[in-house]
Design a protein around this motif. Structure first.
Motif, PDB file in Angstrom:
ATOM      1  N   VAL A 107       0.825  -1.048   0.176  1.00  0.00           N
ATOM      2  CA  VAL A 107      -0.769   0.320  -0.059  1.00  0.00           C
ATOM      3  C   VAL A 107       0.482   1.117  -0.029  1.00  0.00           C
ATOM      4  O   VAL A 107       1.948   1.111   0.620  1.00  0.00           O
ATOM      5  N   PHE A 108       0.683   1.973  -1.004  1.00  0.00           N
ATOM      6  CA  PHE A 108       1.260   3.759  -1.002  1.00  0.00           C
ATOM      7  C   PHE A 108       0.644   4.908  -0.528  1.00  0.00           C
ATOM      8  O   PHE A 108      -0.874   4.558  -1.226  1.00  0.00           O
ATOM      9  N   GLN A 109       0.483   5.838   0.188  1.00  0.00           N
ATOM     10  CA  GLN A 109      -0.567   5.846   0.245  1.00  0.00           C
ATOM     11  C   GLN A 109       0.492   7.832   0.408  1.00  0.00           C
ATOM     12  O   GLN A 109       1.493   7.994   0.940  1.00  0.00           O
ATOM     13  N   THR A 160      -0.319  16.509  -6.009  1.00  0.00           N
ATOM     14  CA  THR A 160       0.144  17.788  -6.475  1.00  0.00           C
ATOM     15  C   THR A 160      -0.954  19.271  -5.790  1.00  0.00           C
ATOM     16  O   THR A 160      -0.218  20.442  -5.513  1.00  0.00           O
ATOM     17  N   GLY A 161      -1.772  18.261  -6.028  1.00  0.00           N
ATOM     18  CA  GLY A 161      -3.487  19.473  -5.510  1.00  0.00           C
ATOM     19  C   GLY A 161      -3.995  19.093  -4.195  1.00  0.00           C
ATOM     20  O   GLY A 161      -4.741  19.936  -4.181  1.00  0.00           O
ATOM     21  N   GLY A 162      -2.776  18.260  -3.783  1.00  0.00           N
ATOM     22  CA  GLY A 162      -3.389  18.343  -1.902  1.00  0.00           C
ATOM     23  C   GLY A 162      -4.382  17.683  -1.946  1.00  0.00           C
ATOM     24  O   GLY A 162      -4.805  17.230  -0.799  1.00  0.00           O
ATOM     25  N   VAL A 163      -4.393  16.534  -2.731  1.00  0.00           N
ATOM     26  CA  VAL A 163      -5.429  15.966  -2.866  1.00  0.00           C
ATOM     27  C   VAL A 163      -5.036  14.145  -2.489  1.00  0.00           C
ATOM     28  O   VAL A 163      -4.372  13.689  -2.242  1.00  0.00           O
ATOM     29  N   SER A 164      -4.747  13.465  -0.703  1.00  0.00           N
ATOM     30  CA  SER A 164      -4.694  12.894  -0.246  1.00  0.00           C
ATOM     31  C   SER A 164      -5.506  11.196  -0.932  1.00  0.00           C
ATOM     32  O   SER A 164      -6.641  11.483  -1.743  1.00  0.00           O
ATOM     33  N   TYR A 165      -3.860  10.351  -1.292  1.00  0.00           N
ATOM     34  CA  TYR A 165      -4.645   9.554  -2.128  1.00  0.00           C
ATOM     35  C   TYR A 165      -4.615   8.336  -1.451  1.00  0.00           C
ATOM     36  O   TYR A 165      -2.927   7.355  -0.599  1.00  0.00           O
ATOM     37  N   ALA A 166      -4.847   6.978  -1.796  1.00  0.00           N
ATOM     38  CA  ALA A 166      -4.153   5.002  -1.643  1.00  0.00           C
ATOM     39  C   ALA A 166      -3.961   4.514  -2.768  1.00  0.00           C
ATOM     40  O   ALA A 166      -5.019   4.105  -3.616  1.00  0.00           O
ATOM     41  N   VAL A 167      -2.676   3.912  -2.915  1.00  0.00           N
ATOM     42  CA  VAL A 167      -2.841   2.847  -4.105  1.00  0.00           C
ATOM     43  C   VAL A 167      -2.557   1.175  -2.991  1.00  0.00           C
ATOM     44  O   VAL A 167      -1.994   1.387  -2.548  1.00  0.00           O
ATOM     45  N   VAL A 168      -3.533   0.411  -3.668  1.00  0.00           N
ATOM     46  CA  VAL A 168      -3.267  -0.929  -3.002  1.00  0.00           C
ATOM     47  C   VAL A 168      -3.307  -1.343  -4.179  1.00  0.00           C
ATOM     48  O   VAL A 168      -3.741  -1.363  -4.951  1.00  0.00           O
ATOM     49  N   ASN A 169      -1.948  -2.506  -4.034  1.00  0.00           N
ATOM     50  CA  ASN A 169      -1.685  -3.599  -4.792  1.00  0.00           C
ATOM     51  C   ASN A 169      -1.639  -4.961  -4.302  1.00  0.00           C
ATOM     52  O   ASN A 169      -1.739  -4.757  -3.120  1.00  0.00           O
ATOM     53  N   LEU A 170      -2.787  -6.040  -5.119  1.00  0.00           N
ATOM     54  CA  LEU A 170      -3.255  -6.840  -4.363  1.00  0.00           C
ATOM     55  C   LEU A 170      -3.666  -7.938  -5.116  1.00  0.00           C
ATOM     56  O   LEU A 170      -3.454  -7.584  -6.795  1.00  0.00           O
ATOM     57  N   MET A 171      -3.876  -9.453  -5.153  1.00  0.00           N
ATOM     58  CA  MET A 171      -2.997 -10.143  -5.965  1.00  0.00           C
ATOM     59  C   MET A 171      -4.420 -11.814  -6.147  1.00  0.00           C
ATOM     60  O   MET A 171      -4.558 -11.996  -4.767  1.00  0.00           O
ATOM     61  N   VAL A 185      -6.752  -4.707   4.360  1.00  0.00           N
ATOM     62  CA  VAL A 185      -5.706  -2.710   4.915  1.00  0.00           C
ATOM     63  C   VAL A 185      -6.242  -1.750   4.371  1.00  0.00           C
ATOM     64  O   VAL A 185      -5.996  -0.565   5.255  1.00  0.00           O
ATOM     65  N   LEU A 186      -7.512  -1.510   4.475  1.00  0.00           N
ATOM     66  CA  LEU A 186      -8.858  -0.651   4.749  1.00  0.00           C
ATOM     67  C   LEU A 186      -8.839   0.226   5.778  1.00  0.00           C
ATOM     68  O   LEU A 186      -9.291   1.086   5.874  1.00  0.00           O
ATOM     69  N   LYS A 187      -9.060  -0.638   6.998  1.00  0.00           N
ATOM     70  CA  LYS A 187      -8.913  -0.071   8.568  1.00  0.00           C
ATOM     71  C   LYS A 187      -8.013   1.221   8.501  1.00  0.00           C
ATOM     72  O   LYS A 187      -8.310   1.945   9.160  1.00  0.00           O
ATOM     73  N   GLY A 188      -6.525   1.116   7.926  1.00  0.00           N
ATOM     74  CA  GLY A 188      -5.927   1.602   7.974  1.00  0.00           C
ATOM     75  C   GLY A 188      -5.805   2.796   6.716  1.00  0.00           C
ATOM     76  O   GLY A 188      -4.457   3.564   7.478  1.00  0.00           O
ATOM     77  N   ILE A 189      -6.122   2.844   6.351  1.00  0.00           N
ATOM     78  CA  ILE A 189      -6.489   4.141   5.452  1.00  0.00           C
ATOM     79  C   ILE A 189      -7.507   4.841   5.573  1.00  0.00           C
ATOM     80  O   ILE A 189      -8.751   4.590   5.507  1.00  0.00           O
TER      81      ILE A 189
END
Length: 265
Positions: A108-110, A114-125, A143-147
């Motif tokens: 996971v990367f949080q 550049t516009g100030g919006v928080s996001y998360a990317v989850v890599n799942l297999m 994972v979603l509990k920590g985002i």
């Protein structure tokens, strides 16, 4: 907010076609977040730190992978080179979050655009017809509990169409997009699910389409027709960049649109 997700880059042909198109696509569609699946970018099998850096230079914010993430051994030390809270390039390369505990890297990367919006990317297999993973459904729930971010993109690297569709419904309304990778064939089922999650079973390969999912045709035919092993090599003919463009509300994370993209030479 606009998100560009580029499907599995395969070999040099895939890297070149992405380099040719990513800039104007990002500009034309005012893309805020760019994610690329790069697990086959190095000769069709794996990813190297150097190639990863090249993709970041092209505009990628996060790179996802899958079952070929360990094919280039030099990536292992690279993934272990930064702490979990780093924003450096090495931390922005993900491996599936539901790999067994103790493997290198993170799933996971949080970050913040550049516009100030928080996001998360989850890599799942996926687990169907694949090995080395824990249950992806329970894993993503944990994972979603920590985002805390509202904008969440999930790259579901899986073989079975049924498992991918099931994951879409499982996460509907809880993430911005569930985008399938791994099978290298783009599917024409992009849609917004009932509770606002963008979904596509497979975004498709960014690589040579005069091939068998990226590999030289004759090599694959030889194996199918004789059963004999042989070394596979990445093809180069008829390269195309396959991607998905998702529009979403940055305040709620709810998707408003999804568009398939396929661009050639």
């Amino acid at each position: 907010m606009n998100i560009l997700f580029i499907g599995d880059i395969f070999g040099s042909a895939g890297r070149k076609i992405v380099a040719a198109h990513i800039g104007h696509v990002r500009k034309t569609h005012a893309v805020d977040l760019t994610v690329i699946n790069a697990e086959n970018a190095a000769g069709g099998f794996g990813l190297t730190p150097g190639i990863a850096d090249d993709l970041f230079q092209l505009g990628a914010d996060v790179l996802t992978t899958g079952n070929h993430v360990w094919d280039k051994k030099e990536l292992i030390d690279y993934l272990n080179s930064v702490p979990a809270d780093s924003q450096e390039h090495a931390r922005r390369i993900l491996r599936p979050v539901n790999y067994y505990p103790g493997v290198p890297g993170h799933g996971v990367f949080q970050g913040v655009t550049t516009g100030g919006v928080s996001y998360a990317v989850v890599n799942l297999m996926g687990k169907v017809f694949m090995s080395g993973t824990e249950d992806p459904f329970r894993a993503v729930d944990n994972v979603l509990k920590g985002i805390s971010a509202k904008v969440i993109l999930v790259d579901f690297h899986a073989e079975a169409t049924s498992e991918k569709v099931a994951m879409g419904w499982h996460l509907d309304g809880r993430v911005t997009a569930v985008l399938g990778t791994h099978t290298h064939i783009p599917t024409a089922d992009e849609r917004i699910l009932h509770r606002g999650t963008a979904y596509q079973t497979d975004v498709g390969m960014s690589g040579p389409y005069d091939s068998v999912i990226g590999v030289e045709t004759e090599m694959v035919l030889h194996r199918f027709m004789t059963g004999m092993p042989g070394k596979f090599e990445a093809a180069r003919g008829n390269p195309k960049m396959c991607a998905a463009l998702i529009g979403c509300d940055p305040q709620t994370g709810r998707a408003s649109s999804i568009q398939r993209i396929m661009l050639g030479e």
